[in-house]
Design an enzyme around this catalytic site. Sequence first.
Site, PDB file in Angstrom:
ATOM      1  N   GLU A  58      -4.948  -8.707  -0.691  1.00  0.00           N
ATOM      2  CA  GLU A  58      -5.749  -8.419   0.519  1.00  0.00           C
ATOM      3  C   GLU A  58      -7.195  -8.258   0.088  1.00  0.00           C
ATOM      4  O   GLU A  58      -7.512  -7.421  -0.758  1.00  0.00           O
ATOM      5  CB  GLU A  58      -5.272  -7.144   1.234  1.00  0.00           C
ATOM      6  CG  GLU A  58      -3.952  -7.339   1.958  1.00  0.00           C
ATOM      7  CD  GLU A  58      -3.524  -6.149   2.819  1.00  0.00           C
ATOM      8  OE1 GLU A  58      -4.395  -5.431   3.347  1.00  0.00           O
ATOM      9  OE2 GLU A  58      -2.298  -5.968   2.947  1.00  0.00           O
ATOM     10  N   GLU A  61       0.841  -1.210   0.000  1.00  0.00           N
ATOM     11  CA  GLU A  61       0.000   0.000   0.000  1.00  0.00           C
ATOM     12  C   GLU A  61       0.873   1.257   0.000  1.00  0.00           C
ATOM     13  O   GLU A  61       0.696   2.155   0.824  1.00  0.00           O
ATOM     14  CB  GLU A  61      -0.979  -0.024   1.186  1.00  0.00           C
ATOM     15  CG  GLU A  61      -1.930  -1.204   1.114  1.00  0.00           C
ATOM     16  CD  GLU A  61      -3.131  -1.141   2.052  1.00  0.00           C
ATOM     17  OE1 GLU A  61      -3.148  -0.316   2.968  1.00  0.00           O
ATOM     18  OE2 GLU A  61      -4.064  -1.948   1.849  1.00  0.00           O
TER      19      GLU A  61
HETATM   20  O1  AHR Z   1      -5.296  -6.131   6.826  1.00  0.00           O
HETATM   21  C1  AHR Z   1      -5.193  -4.988   7.602  1.00  0.00           C
HETATM   22  C2  AHR Z   1      -4.492  -3.852   6.882  1.00  0.00           C
HETATM   23  O2  AHR Z   1      -5.261  -3.432   5.807  1.00  0.00           O
HETATM   24  C3  AHR Z   1      -3.166  -4.177   6.261  1.00  0.00           C
HETATM   25  O3  AHR Z   1      -2.120  -4.118   7.154  1.00  0.00           O
HETATM   26  C4  AHR Z   1      -3.033  -3.100   5.231  1.00  0.00           C
HETATM   27  O4  AHR Z   1      -2.246  -3.498   4.135  1.00  0.00           O
HETATM   28  C5  AHR Z   1      -4.453  -2.800   4.854  1.00  0.00           C
HETATM   29  O5  AHR Z   1      -4.726  -1.447   4.854  1.00  0.00           O
END
Ligand code: AHR
Length: 506
Positions: free
Chosen positions: A299, A175
């Site tokens: 994610e 990110e």
């Molecule tokens: O999964 C929780 C968080 O969400 C992670 O650390 C991040 O990459 C995302 O914003």
Amino acid sequence: MKKSTLHINPDKTLSHIAPEIYGQFSEHLGRCIYDGIFVGESSDIPNTKGIRNDVVEALRSLNLPVLRWPGGCFADEYHWKDGIGPKENRRKIINTNWGGTVEDNSFGTHEFMELCEQIDCEPYIAINLGSGTVQEAADWVEYMTAEGASTLVELRKKNGREKPWKVKYIGIGNENWGGGGSMDADYYASEYKRYQQFCKEYSGNTLYKIACGPNADDYHWTSELMSRINHWHAKGISLHYYTLPSGNFDQKGSSTDFTEKEYYATISQTLRIEEIIKGHLRIMDQLDPDHNIDLVVDEWGAWYDVEPGTNPGFLYQQNTMRDAIIAALNLNIFNKHSDRISMANIAQVVNVLQAMILTEDAKIIKTPTYEVFYMFKEHQDATLVESSIDSLSTGCEDITVPALSESVSIEKAQENIGNIKKITITLANTSLSEGTEIEICLPNSYQFTSEASISLLHEEVHAYNTFEEPENVKRTEITKIWNNNKQVLYLPACSVCRIKCSIQQV
Ligand code: AHR
């Protein structure tokens, strides 16, 4: 009763479903690593080298293919050398992203690799680009994967690991458009290229490098990044998309206490991922017409308010039948796009967000999401075939969503005997009020042959498992004799179903 038809065309094979689509994510966040996975060798909780046996066993049953670590946001603050060597000498740091807890680094590279070996899955290492250095990244790859007599290899051996590990998947940065350094895409692309250049392939180890891709529908990031990198730099770019009931981080709502309208809003939000995937793939197709770079959804999952009374920084939430439906919808979508999606990692594996497993001291529960991953595991490494279902709608007030979702795969050719093919069908009914009778149709040249094993997850949408009642939401398994080329199946409201059967050309 509503009726629908599922058409399957076994002759139209579409794409290989990478097992990695069923991947998971583990971060130094809340009670994911500590408590959830790693309890230390002196713990009363049965463990092997400090890693919980119950959690490993549950994950092995999923055929878990790949596990991402150490973050997330934590990855861009992680300095791997803090997590090697004698535990008493390891540096203690403040986990600034997640609750300000003290991270003693007792779970580091060796412990993570041990976990992957116990589960029998591939490691996916997220390398620090946000606050790290190129040298640090290069050294980590050498430490893990090289043979020979370099100082880092000697150090690895001194720390107890003689042979190098095989590490295929590395992500460089997390990110970086946000928590990983608030970078612009062009700046990140330059940094990424510099970092990846010095992550070398040692001793026959092949790297699959993943660049930080977009957040949700940030198409600008994708086009900027894709116009600056090529397949020599990256094999994949990541996508992060979380399902927020209202689409807004400020109003996530409870994981267990939600209205019918909030339920359908959540379903509508989760289904957005398909449009988002298509949007990024359109850009990728233009800039990489030969499809050398894959999409890695590293994610995804549902994100609600934390459970009342728990640390807001720990992201601990319950998991209901709503989450089972979300998991099934997303996995069916990933299967359908398996020509371009090479991996997906639900957030996260234990005790965080849409987890497979929740733990409380020595107890564990498997969530409804776990059940769905269990039911869908036969799709791993199978071949997606053409299928379609008559679309019905459901919803409430001003929200309308498709009621049915499906995907169909056949097992790899070598696992099929003669002209009999093993087929897996996965279905979800998002409607809270109406079951549907589904006619499953093969072409006239095929017929079902004998047993169909049907696994059904069906409960009231708010149902979830607790430590007191760990089997509130549980699969039911039945076997039916199926023949001819049409079969009728009843899919209750709010349910997920998997059918495993054989078909034969006649
Ligand atoms: O999964 C929780 C968080 O969400 C992670 O650390 C991040 O990459 C995302 O914003």
